[in-house]
Design an enzyme around this catalytic site. Structure first.
Site, short mmCIF file in Angstrom:
data_model
loop_
_atom_site.label_atom_id
_atom_site.label_comp_id
_atom_site.label_asym_id
_atom_site.label_seq_id
_atom_site.Cartn_x
_atom_site.Cartn_y
_atom_site.Cartn_z
CD GLU A 1 -2.83 -1.23 2.40
OE1 GLU A 1 -3.97 -1.68 2.26
OE2 GLU A 1 -2.37 -0.83 3.50
CD GLU B 1 -4.89 -5.64 2.62
OE1 GLU B 1 -5.67 -4.77 3.06
OE2 GLU B 1 -3.69 -5.72 2.93
#
Length: 770
Positions: A183, A256
């Site tokens: 991320e 995710e």
């Protein structure tokens, strides 16, 4: 591309994509024509996240078997640098950190692995997985191309590769892919940094496909050539659109997908429906999916992280995550929902569900011996100004700062840049507590006559694991202490990492300040348990030498999970460090956890009200969401299509009891990264009805952080019926992808059922006053 992705595959094709063949001794995993190919055949990854460090190693196999029984074919695994290199140059891959063993168990159970080694991982883990000692390196900047950091990171990755590179599918193992960092687009824009991590992973021995994981709006800053573009969260059209910008035609993967969410101390527990329908849509359209989390586990010891959304937000000890498998490894309803959905997608029978560890109830027992924390201090380090925890060579736990002040004197005591929770004592007695979470670093202090001992016990409540403040993560007192406007000098710094609480002196002299308590209980048989900490205030618990983690009266967590493998037949030893006070020095073990009991704290001061002229009159194009709240008190999250806007309009359409009025505790917007947006600039701009005569139930209560204060439409005099509307000015344009609504607590009138959410750049036909 989107039209092609929308083509619904036949059930036979889905079976071929999802089913995995483990009979062959060697396998291949490749990417071709926009698809993952396992042994040359199209393959859809159905993964679930499990973190070995959050689960006792004795339970690894059962958790993995549960994933297989739910229909998953892959396990996604974060590994934490700080657990593998806790001190500079000292590596650990044994016991609960034996990642190779975990991966091999997955292979033995017929499951593939997606490895996520970092070096940064987030994961709501202490410092995002970074070891504390990086903060002691002069000039080092984490998450950057700074040479010293890159050197340490590559050294760690090389050690990780020694353990896991031989387990890649290219070498006869079961690791299919390896993630590059994590991320990064939510943090920075340095593509050269990401490319260097990618190249380092290859150089240390990873030769399977590499991938990145990021939210759709941040992927532009995270994706680099030579990697699969993984899009976290979102529906399948968004994932396809976003992926096609970087790797046209796929492969498509959501590394995710969130069936649950994380929790902070002092905030309501997040409960979600699980998103099974969205999951099915993804898989039907050929998108690989990993559930974050399948099984969350526990932040044992001091390993919880923290977020910063305008204020410091430490994570609770439980990493239950409202996942399909609960903290003790037991299946929830959403486990069965996913299992049924996957069985229908594959058209095949799934393995039987494994047995779970029995739960034992521990009868209430007393902690009969005690001793003051101040009575068992190590040799101090002397300094003019307070020293940080890191400069003392300490990773986690507490630091006690001691000095002497002359009295009589009174004034304001200020701990500048407190990190994170302080107990203030005069001559060993508690006079105040200060909490960074609530931006408290000042208290009035009255010092009696004479030479008075001033002690400040400061707790590291978890280093920030996400966002721009990651590099600024020193703990303890990181600036200076002022009393009555003057800097206080001459400190003794006592390092208290709490590695061995059995060394505490239990002489019965505790109680006025931070105190150790010790007790025993007897078991005829062992099993998992949940220690009930209600009646205690704030501290840490050890059972048979194992650190269960932190408790805090504010909730929402009121119990601590005790794995049965840490208990024994016969006598079991318990030590509690209570930082403030306890009503009764006793404990008992419950059969079920308490994770939703949030306690009221002092109310935060209310914000001023913005103004608009006219009545908001939204159009259908302004509406981003309509639906029903579920019964109960839990905060509930709802997604809507990502939108840029400034004005948020809540409309209450009905209540559970069909009343004419409405009430709600809190409202938040959710960003594209899944975290709550900062509300510090929010103001109420308009409300059509609020009760301010009989009770203080103004609309501002929706923004004050206090669950017991509410917005309630007018009820004490003649009033209008639903719908009722509240308009919020966010202070500036923000990008949102969902809303979190927290109902009024308890079985009380006006609890909203049906609602609508409108979100736009202008106040829906009203005129904003400047």
């Amino acid at each position: 591309m989107l039209n092609r992705a929308r083509t619904i595959m036949s059930s036979l094709t889905l079976m071929a994509l999802i089913a995995s063949s483990f009979a062959a001794p060697r396998h291949t995993f490749q990417i071709a024509n926009g698809k993952f190919l396992l042994d040359g055949k199209p393959f859809v990854i159905l993964a679930g996240e499990i973190h070995p460090s959050r689960v006792p190693k004795e339970y690894w196999r059962q958790r993995i078997q549960m994933a297989k029984a739910m229909g998953l074919n892959t396990i996604s695994v974060y590994e934490f640098w700080n657990m593998h290199e806790p001190e500079k140059g000292r590596f650990n891959f044994k016991g609960n950190e034996d990642v190779a063993k975990f991966v091999k168990i997955c292979q033995e159970e017929g499951l593939w692995v997606m490895l996520r080694p970092g070096p940064y991982v987030c994961a709501e883990w202490e410092f995002g997985g970074y070891p504390y000692w990086l903060l002691n390196e002069p000039g080092l900047v984490v998450r950057s191309k700074e040479p010293k950091f890159m050197g340490y990171a590559k050294r760690y990755l090389a050690q990780m590769a020694k353990q896991t590179a031989p387990l890649q599918v290219t070498h006869g193992g079961n690791i299919l892919m390896v993630q590059v960092e994590n991320e990064f687009g939510s943090y920075g824009h340095d593509k050269e940094y990401m490319a260097q991590i990618r190249d380092d992973l290859k150089e240390v021995g990873y030769d399977v496909p590499l991938y990145v994981a990021e939210g759709s709006s941040q992927l532009a800053s995270a994706w680099i050539p030579g990697t699969v573009a993984g899009v976290n969260g979102g529906g399948w059209p968004d994932i396809v659109h976003t992926t096609d910008k970087y790797t046209p035609g796929g492969p498509y993967i959501s590394p995710e997908f969130y069936p649950g969410w994380l929790d902070h101390w002092g905030e309501p527990k997040s409960l979600t429906s699980g998103g099974v329908h969205s999951f099915v849509d993804l898989v039907k359209n050929g998108v690989s999916v990993s559930l974050y989390m399948f099984h969350g586990g526990t932040n044992f010891g001091f390993m919880n992280g923290a977020n910063f959304g305008g204020n410091f937000q430490p994570d609770i000890t439980s990493y239950d995550y409202d996942a399909p498998l609960d903290e003790a490894g037991r299946p929830r309803k959403k486990f069965y929902d996913f299992r049924d959905a996957i069985a229908k997608l594959t058209g095949s029978a799934l393995p039987p569900i494994p047995a779970t560890t029995p739960v034992v109830k521990i009868p209430r027992f007393s902690l009969t011996t005690s001793g003051s924390l101040l009575g068992a201090l190590p040799k101090p380090v002397l300094s003019d100004s307070p020293k940080t925890m890191e400069s003392l060579g300490q990773a986690y736990g507490f630091v006690l700062y001691r000095t002497h002040v002359k009295g009589p004197k009174q004034g304001s005591l200020e701990i500048k840049d407190l990190r994170d929770f302080a107990v203030v004592m005069l001559n060993g007695k508690i006079v105040a507590t200060l909490d960074r979470r609530r931006k408290q670093q000042t208290t009035d202090l009255v010092v009696p006559a004479g030479d008075v001992q001033l002690d400040l016990l400061v707790e590291n409540c978890g280093r920030i694991n996400y966002g721009g403040k990651i590099p600024d993560n020193h703990k303890g007192i990181t600036d200076k202490v002022l009393f009555a406007g003057q800097e206080v000098k001459g400190w003794q710094n006592f390092s208290l990492p709490m590695n061995d609480p059995s060394k505490a002196i239990l002489d019965g002299k505790g109680g006025d300040g931070p105190t150790f308590y010790r007790g025993e209980f007897t078991l005829d048989s062992v099993g998992d348990a949940f220690l009930d900490l209600r009646g205690w205030t704030k501290g840490v618990v050890w059972v048979n030498g194992h650190n269960l983690g932190r408790y805090w009266w504010i909730g929402p967590q009121q119990t601590l999970y005790v794995p049965g493998v840490w208990l024994k037949k016969g006598l079991n030893d318990v030590i509690v460090l209570e930082q403030v006070k306890t009503e009764s020095a006793s404990l008992e073990g419950l059969a079920e956890p308490i994770l939703t009991d949030l306690r009221r704290e002092p109310t935060i001061s209310k914000r001023a009200r913005a103004k608009v002229e006219g009545v908001p009159n939204p159009t259908s194009g302004d509406m981003v969401l309509g639906g029903d709240l579920a019964p109960g008190d839990a905060a509930q999250r709802f997604q809507f299509p990502t939108r840029l806007g400034r004005y948020l309009l809540l409309e209450s359409d009905s209540t559970f009891a069909d009343e004419t009025f409405a009430s709600l505790s809190e409202i938040d917007l959710i960003g594209t990264d899944g975290f709550l947006l900062d509300r510090s600039k929010w103001k109420i701009a308009y409300v059509d009805s609020e009760e301010t005569a009989a009770e203080d139930d103004a609309a501002e209560n929706l923004l004050d952080g206090d669950l017991e204060s509410i917005w309630h439409s007018l009820w004490s005099v003649e009033h209008t019926a639903n719908p009722h509307r509240v308009l919020i000015d966010c202070g500036a344009d923000v990008t949102a992808a969902g809303v979190r609504l927290t109902p009024r607590q308890g079985d009380r009138p006006g609890k909203i059922k049906a609602f609508k959410i409108y979100f736009a750049a202008t106040p829906f036909g009203a005129i904003a006053k400047t």
